[in-house]
Scaffold this motif. Structure first.
Motif, PDB file in Angstrom:
ATOM      1  N   ILE A   6       0.870  -1.171   0.000  1.00  0.00           N
ATOM      2  CA  ILE A   6       0.000   0.000   0.000  1.00  0.00           C
ATOM      3  C   ILE A   6       0.905   1.219   0.000  1.00  0.00           C
ATOM      4  O   ILE A   6       1.606   1.484   0.984  1.00  0.00           O
ATOM      5  CB  ILE A   6      -0.928  -0.001   1.235  1.00  0.00           C
ATOM      6  CG1 ILE A   6      -1.744  -1.302   1.298  1.00  0.00           C
ATOM      7  CG2 ILE A   6      -1.840   1.223   1.208  1.00  0.00           C
ATOM      8  CD1 ILE A   6      -2.558  -1.633   0.068  1.00  0.00           C
ATOM      9  N   GLY A   7       0.922   1.928  -1.131  1.00  0.00           N
ATOM     10  CA  GLY A   7       1.724   3.138  -1.274  1.00  0.00           C
ATOM     11  C   GLY A   7       3.084   2.877  -1.899  1.00  0.00           C
ATOM     12  O   GLY A   7       4.056   2.594  -1.200  1.00  0.00           O
ATOM     13  N   PHE A   8       3.168   2.968  -3.243  1.00  0.00           N
ATOM     14  CA  PHE A   8       4.452   2.771  -3.947  1.00  0.00           C
ATOM     15  C   PHE A   8       5.421   3.907  -3.623  1.00  0.00           C
ATOM     16  O   PHE A   8       6.622   3.686  -3.440  1.00  0.00           O
ATOM     17  CB  PHE A   8       4.196   2.712  -5.462  1.00  0.00           C
ATOM     18  CG  PHE A   8       5.444   2.570  -6.295  1.00  0.00           C
ATOM     19  CD1 PHE A   8       6.162   1.382  -6.304  1.00  0.00           C
ATOM     20  CD2 PHE A   8       5.898   3.617  -7.091  1.00  0.00           C
ATOM     21  CE1 PHE A   8       7.317   1.239  -7.075  1.00  0.00           C
ATOM     22  CE2 PHE A   8       7.045   3.494  -7.867  1.00  0.00           C
ATOM     23  CZ  PHE A   8       7.754   2.300  -7.862  1.00  0.00           C
ATOM     24  N   GLY A   9       4.905   5.130  -3.568  1.00  0.00           N
ATOM     25  CA  GLY A   9       5.683   6.285  -3.121  1.00  0.00           C
ATOM     26  C   GLY A   9       7.000   6.464  -3.843  1.00  0.00           C
ATOM     27  O   GLY A   9       7.052   6.584  -5.067  1.00  0.00           O
ATOM     28  N   THR A  10       8.089   6.447  -3.068  1.00  0.00           N
ATOM     29  CA  THR A  10       9.425   6.647  -3.642  1.00  0.00           C
ATOM     30  C   THR A  10       9.944   5.409  -4.353  1.00  0.00           C
ATOM     31  O   THR A  10      11.024   5.456  -4.961  1.00  0.00           O
ATOM     32  CB  THR A  10      10.430   6.957  -2.518  1.00  0.00           C
ATOM     33  OG1 THR A  10      10.458   5.823  -1.626  1.00  0.00           O
ATOM     34  CG2 THR A  10      10.064   8.212  -1.747  1.00  0.00           C
ATOM     35  N   GLY A  11       9.263   4.278  -4.194  1.00  0.00           N
ATOM     36  CA  GLY A  11       9.760   3.032  -4.784  1.00  0.00           C
ATOM     37  C   GLY A  11      10.835   2.375  -3.929  1.00  0.00           C
ATOM     38  O   GLY A  11      11.419   1.358  -4.329  1.00  0.00           O
ATOM     39  N   ILE A  55      -0.097  -0.292  -4.889  1.00  0.00           N
ATOM     40  CA  ILE A  55      -1.198   0.646  -5.128  1.00  0.00           C
ATOM     41  C   ILE A  55      -0.737   2.050  -4.767  1.00  0.00           C
ATOM     42  O   ILE A  55      -0.177   2.260  -3.692  1.00  0.00           O
ATOM     43  CB  ILE A  55      -2.400   0.243  -4.251  1.00  0.00           C
ATOM     44  CG1 ILE A  55      -2.947  -1.097  -4.740  1.00  0.00           C
ATOM     45  CG2 ILE A  55      -3.489   1.305  -4.277  1.00  0.00           C
ATOM     46  CD1 ILE A  55      -4.095  -1.625  -3.906  1.00  0.00           C
ATOM     47  N   GLU A  56      -0.983   2.986  -5.667  1.00  0.00           N
ATOM     48  CA  GLU A  56      -0.551   4.363  -5.393  1.00  0.00           C
ATOM     49  C   GLU A  56      -1.531   5.349  -6.029  1.00  0.00           C
ATOM     50  O   GLU A  56      -1.842   5.248  -7.215  1.00  0.00           O
ATOM     51  CB  GLU A  56       0.861   4.581  -5.974  1.00  0.00           C
ATOM     52  CG  GLU A  56       1.397   5.995  -5.882  1.00  0.00           C
ATOM     53  CD  GLU A  56       1.446   6.529  -4.444  1.00  0.00           C
ATOM     54  OE1 GLU A  56       2.148   5.947  -3.607  1.00  0.00           O
ATOM     55  OE2 GLU A  56       0.744   7.531  -4.169  1.00  0.00           O
ATOM     56  N   LYS A  57      -1.983   6.296  -5.228  1.00  0.00           N
ATOM     57  CA  LYS A  57      -2.916   7.300  -5.764  1.00  0.00           C
ATOM     58  C   LYS A  57      -2.189   8.519  -6.339  1.00  0.00           C
ATOM     59  O   LYS A  57      -2.682   9.160  -7.266  1.00  0.00           O
ATOM     60  CB  LYS A  57      -3.869   7.757  -4.650  1.00  0.00           C
ATOM     61  CG  LYS A  57      -4.954   8.688  -5.145  1.00  0.00           C
ATOM     62  CD  LYS A  57      -5.991   8.944  -4.079  1.00  0.00           C
ATOM     63  CE  LYS A  57      -7.040   9.923  -4.605  1.00  0.00           C
ATOM     64  NZ  LYS A  57      -7.946  10.337  -3.534  1.00  0.00           N
ATOM     65  N   PHE A  78       1.990  -2.746   4.547  1.00  0.00           N
ATOM     66  CA  PHE A  78       0.975  -1.688   4.703  1.00  0.00           C
ATOM     67  C   PHE A  78       1.693  -0.408   5.095  1.00  0.00           C
ATOM     68  O   PHE A  78       2.046  -0.193   6.250  1.00  0.00           O
ATOM     69  CB  PHE A  78      -0.080  -2.091   5.750  1.00  0.00           C
ATOM     70  CG  PHE A  78      -1.345  -1.313   5.585  1.00  0.00           C
ATOM     71  CD1 PHE A  78      -2.395  -1.796   4.822  1.00  0.00           C
ATOM     72  CD2 PHE A  78      -1.483  -0.054   6.159  1.00  0.00           C
ATOM     73  CE1 PHE A  78      -3.563  -1.059   4.642  1.00  0.00           C
ATOM     74  CE2 PHE A  78      -2.644   0.694   5.980  1.00  0.00           C
ATOM     75  CZ  PHE A  78      -3.679   0.183   5.222  1.00  0.00           C
ATOM     76  N   ASP A  79       1.927   0.450   4.090  1.00  0.00           N
ATOM     77  CA  ASP A  79       2.791   1.623   4.275  1.00  0.00           C
ATOM     78  C   ASP A  79       2.041   2.902   3.897  1.00  0.00           C
ATOM     79  O   ASP A  79       2.556   3.747   3.160  1.00  0.00           O
ATOM     80  CB  ASP A  79       4.060   1.438   3.421  1.00  0.00           C
ATOM     81  CG  ASP A  79       5.210   2.319   3.895  1.00  0.00           C
ATOM     82  OD1 ASP A  79       5.107   2.904   4.989  1.00  0.00           O
ATOM     83  OD2 ASP A  79       6.215   2.420   3.157  1.00  0.00           O
ATOM     84  N   ALA A  80       0.810   3.007   4.409  1.00  0.00           N
ATOM     85  CA  ALA A  80       0.032   4.243   4.210  1.00  0.00           C
ATOM     86  C   ALA A  80       0.544   5.312   5.178  1.00  0.00           C
ATOM     87  O   ALA A  80       1.243   5.002   6.141  1.00  0.00           O
ATOM     88  CB  ALA A  80      -1.439   3.959   4.493  1.00  0.00           C
TER      89      ALA A  80
HETATM   90  C1  LIG Z   1       4.156   6.513   3.771  1.00  0.00           C
HETATM   91  S1  LIG Z   1       4.082   6.838   2.040  1.00  0.00           S
HETATM   92  C2  LIG Z   1       4.621   5.343   1.266  1.00  0.00           C
HETATM   93  C3  LIG Z   1       6.057   5.145   1.106  1.00  0.00           C
HETATM   94  C4  LIG Z   1       6.429   4.116   0.094  1.00  0.00           C
HETATM   95  N1  LIG Z   1       6.063   2.775   0.451  1.00  0.00           N
HETATM   96  C5  LIG Z   1       7.890   4.266  -0.153  1.00  0.00           C
HETATM   97  O1  LIG Z   1       8.646   3.272  -0.001  1.00  0.00           O
HETATM   98  O2  LIG Z   1       8.286   5.362  -0.497  1.00  0.00           O
HETATM   99  C6  LIG Z   1       2.309   6.642   1.751  1.00  0.00           C
HETATM  100  C7  LIG Z   1       1.944   6.513   0.300  1.00  0.00           C
HETATM  101  O3  LIG Z   1       0.538   6.312   0.164  1.00  0.00           O
HETATM  102  C8  LIG Z   1       0.074   7.035  -0.963  1.00  0.00           C
HETATM  103  N2  LIG Z   1      -1.372   7.284  -0.824  1.00  0.00           N
HETATM  104  C9  LIG Z   1      -1.977   8.269  -0.122  1.00  0.00           C
HETATM  105  N3  LIG Z   1      -3.316   8.152  -0.207  1.00  0.00           N
HETATM  106  C10 LIG Z   1      -3.565   7.064  -0.968  1.00  0.00           C
HETATM  107  C11 LIG Z   1      -4.771   6.433  -1.409  1.00  0.00           C
HETATM  108  N4  LIG Z   1      -5.976   6.896  -1.066  1.00  0.00           N
HETATM  109  N5  LIG Z   1      -4.669   5.329  -2.182  1.00  0.00           N
HETATM  110  C12 LIG Z   1      -3.433   4.831  -2.532  1.00  0.00           C
HETATM  111  N6  LIG Z   1      -2.272   5.401  -2.141  1.00  0.00           N
HETATM  112  C13 LIG Z   1      -2.330   6.509  -1.361  1.00  0.00           C
HETATM  113  C14 LIG Z   1       0.917   8.287  -0.911  1.00  0.00           C
HETATM  114  O4  LIG Z   1       0.924   8.981  -2.139  1.00  0.00           O
HETATM  115  C15 LIG Z   1       2.278   7.744  -0.523  1.00  0.00           C
HETATM  116  O5  LIG Z   1       3.027   7.368  -1.635  1.00  0.00           O
END
Ligand SMILES: C[S@@+](CC[C@H](N)C(=O)[O-])C[C@H]1O[C@@H](n2cnc3c(N)ncnc32)[C@H](O)[C@@H]1O
Length: 222
Positions: free
Chosen positions: A56-61, A83-85, A153-155
């Motif tokens: 949950i949250g691809f973010g920086t990869g 999954i990434e929004k 789970f990295d939201a």
């Molecule tokens: C804590 S960061 C994740 C860090 C990532 N795992 C990394 O290694 O960089 C949370 C991530 O959740 C994404 N996000 C926020 N709201 C979201 C949503 N409703 N659905 C999917 N992704 C979401 C953010 O854009 C962000 O990339």
């Protein structure tokens, strides 16, 4: 206000989101945190040699990159669904310094993970398949994807984005997790642990990375 790239205490980057007053990773060390939680307590804890993984949250990869490198080294086949929004744009991910600090021998893969198209399964190496899904977790339909063996789970924190940690979402994830599947998160809140317990994960608290007392890991029951 725009997101900012900042340097954490282990020298690796993270992103600061002014709108939420929140960082993508621990400011005590982004690589240190991701290795501790997702690789060591997650990927290396499960024993299968081929797994379906949901992030949950691809973010920086960063998690994807560390998982790819570990999968190659440890000869684990990983089908990585993430999954990434709000995907980062090229001007942002190009600045991230992870391969300078960890797995430099796999540096070439880091940009590739970002460049690969969304919604398609890509074979990145013999060991690693990547499918990035550009969507909102809250409305995501899990039906077309396989049962998971490992969940990262990295939201953002429940205090910042409580809607990401709802019983409904955790229940959907649980329903798509195979028995024995492993769930890991940096969040150690009691309410999150109790919700995960209630959807059939047997939860334990583990020591956290530097700057964090505890993290959570769960094992999906039959
Ligand atoms: C804590 S960061 C994740 C860090 C990532 N795992 C990394 O290694 O960089 C949370 C991530 O959740 C994404 N996000 C926020 N709201 C979201 C949503 N409703 N659905 C999917 N992704 C979401 C953010 O854009 C962000 O990339």
């Amino acid at each position: 206000m725009q997101n900012k790239i900042v340097i954490t205490e282990d020298g690796s980057h993270t992103i600061y989101v002014p709108l939420l007053d929140e960082h993508y990773h621990s400011t005590h060390g982004a690589i240190n945190e991701s290795m501790h939680i997702y690789i060591n307590a997650g990927l290396k804890h499960q024993k299968k040699k081929e797994i379906n993984l949901l992030e949950i949250g691809f973010g920086t990869g960063l998690n994807a990159f560390l998982t790819l490198a570990t999968a190659i080294q440890e000869e684990i086949k990983v089908n990585y669904f993430t999954i990434e929004k709000y995907p980062l744009v090229e001007a942002e991910y190009k600045l991230l310094n992870y391969p300078e600090h960890v797995f430099p021998e796999f540096a070439g893969y880091f940009g590739l993970l970002h460049q690969l198209s969304w919604e398609t399964e890509h074979r990145v190496s013999d060991e690693f398949m990547l499918k990035k899904i550009h969507t909102d977790l809250k409305t995501f339909d899990f039906h077309d994807i396989p049962g998971f063996d490992l969940i990262y789970f990295d939201a953002f924190a429940p205090g910042k984005q409580p809607e990401m940690w709802s019983q409904e979402i955790l229940e959907k994830i649980a329903q798509h997790t195979n028995p024995g599947g492993v769930f890991v998160t940096y969040c150690a809140k009691g309410s999150v642990r109790r919700m995960l317990n209630s959807v059939d994960f047997q939860m334990e608290r583990l020591p956290g990375p530097i700057g964090k007392k505890e993290i959570l890991r769960g094992i999906k029951q039959l």
